[in-house]
Design a protein around this motif. Structure first.
Motif, short mmCIF file in Angstrom:
data_model
loop_
_atom_site.label_atom_id
_atom_site.label_comp_id
_atom_site.label_asym_id
_atom_site.label_seq_id
_atom_site.Cartn_x
_atom_site.Cartn_y
_atom_site.Cartn_z
N ILE A 91 0.84 -1.20 0.00
CA ILE A 91 0.00 0.00 0.00
C ILE A 91 0.87 1.25 0.00
O ILE A 91 0.63 2.20 -0.76
CB ILE A 91 -0.95 0.01 1.22
N ARG A 92 1.90 1.27 0.83
CA ARG A 92 2.74 2.46 0.96
C ARG A 92 3.51 2.76 -0.32
O ARG A 92 3.71 3.93 -0.68
CB ARG A 92 3.75 2.27 2.11
N ASN A 93 3.95 1.72 -1.02
CA ASN A 93 4.80 1.92 -2.20
C ASN A 93 4.02 2.20 -3.48
O ASN A 93 4.60 2.56 -4.51
CB ASN A 93 5.71 0.70 -2.41
N TYR A 94 2.71 2.03 -3.45
CA TYR A 94 1.90 2.28 -4.64
C TYR A 94 1.68 3.78 -4.82
O TYR A 94 1.25 4.48 -3.90
CB TYR A 94 0.56 1.57 -4.50
N LYS A 95 2.00 4.28 -5.99
CA LYS A 95 1.85 5.70 -6.31
C LYS A 95 0.83 5.84 -7.45
O LYS A 95 1.14 5.62 -8.61
CB LYS A 95 3.18 6.32 -6.74
N PRO A 96 -0.42 6.21 -7.12
CA PRO A 96 -1.46 6.29 -8.16
C PRO A 96 -1.13 7.35 -9.21
O PRO A 96 -0.62 8.42 -8.89
CB PRO A 96 -2.71 6.66 -7.37
N ASN A 97 -1.44 7.03 -10.45
CA ASN A 97 -1.30 8.00 -11.54
C ASN A 97 -2.56 8.84 -11.71
O ASN A 97 -2.54 9.89 -12.36
CB ASN A 97 -1.00 7.28 -12.86
#
Length: 279
Positions: A91-97
């Motif tokens: 969750i922490r490493n996901y960077k939404p576009n």
């Protein structure tokens, strides 16, 4: 093949829940952000006036640190649902576009499930449960694809951090529910006195013993629904040397005996053993 809760460090946990008849379970805790895919029957979630019905072929995303009253309703004699709980680092490493995604709070039902989403769920679960040689990088990529699909629906899991003392205590206990924990030990970990810990928990309408019992019973419920381990093994995993004492605690917490829960999940599935994911 025996059924198990399966864990992959750094990715998450996955399992399948099977029930043969309708059961009401109160305050079922979801500590990690979780996605549940209902394959047969209907799952009903209730929390503070909110009521959600997830039908066969639908999915629900549940934020971490939640508790729902749950009813799993079989269809033609069986309820079945698969779930994935995501490791916090995914969750922490996901960077939404996609900008301005709404946080899931407390839960979100996916409307109009597509085959692409279904395939992504299957691959993400497989990356946790398979004995095939799949690298950690690929496994994390597959789990992250589920988060990307959430974004397509305008939602995201929020990055969780313990917001109060009760949640901080729970995060320590979850790491090893069977350990002979004491309030003094937890207070030391939180760098405060035992009196301060008890006073702050009381201000949150909670107590150390209540949190410990709930963590242990939540683990026991998951093991009873999703694995074929014996009730004695589950009792020990939850910190009880006495199966009878464990059964009393479980009935007090959920209103059903461990034996009844076990009868409602009598079918084999593939899998390997449970490992906990520390938050």
């Amino acid at each position: 093949m025996k059924r198990f809760i399966i864990s992959r460090e750094g990715v998450g946990l996955s399992a399948t829940v099977i029930q043969k008849r309708e059961l009401y379970l109160s305050r079922v805790a979801t500590d990690l952000p979780t996605l549940v895919f209902v394959k047969k029957g209907i799952k009903s979630l209730k929390q503070n006036g909110l009521e959600l019905d997830i039908k066969s072929g639908e999915a629900v995303a549940i934020a971490g640190n939640q508790a729902f009253d749950v009813i799993n309703r079989p269809d033609h004699g069986e309820f079945e649902a698969a779930w994935i709980a995501f490791h916090p680092n995914v969750i922490r490493n996901y960077k939404p576009n996609i900008p301005d995604l709404k946080d899931i709070d407390p839960a979100f039902i996916f409307p109009n499930i597509t085959s692409g989403f279904s395939d992504a769920f299957r691959l993400a679960a497989e990356s946790i449960t398979t004995d095939k040689l799949i690298s950690d990088q690929v496994a994390i990529h597959r789990a992250t694809e589920i988060l990307i699909w959430l974004g397509e629906y305008g939602r995201k899991f929020k990055v969780s951090s313990p917001e109060n003392i009760s949640m901080k205590v729970r995060s320590f206990l979850i790491a090893n529910p069977a350990r002979d924990w004491s309030a003094v030990e937890i207070a030391n970990l939180l760098e405060m006195s035992e009196a301060t810990l008890r006073r702050r928990l009381s201000s949150e309408l909670s107590s150390f013993s209540e949190i410990l019992i709930d963590v242990r019973m939540s683990l026991a419920l998951a093991l009873l629904q999703s694995t074929d381990r014996t009730i004695g093994e589950i009792a020990r995993e939850a910190g009880y040397d006495s199966a009878s004492r464990f059964a009393v605690r479980f009935r007090d917490r959920f209103g059903h005996s461990p034996t009844m829960l076990r009868r409602e999940a009598n079918r084999d599935r593939n899998g390997t053993i449970l490992d906990r994911v520390r938050t």
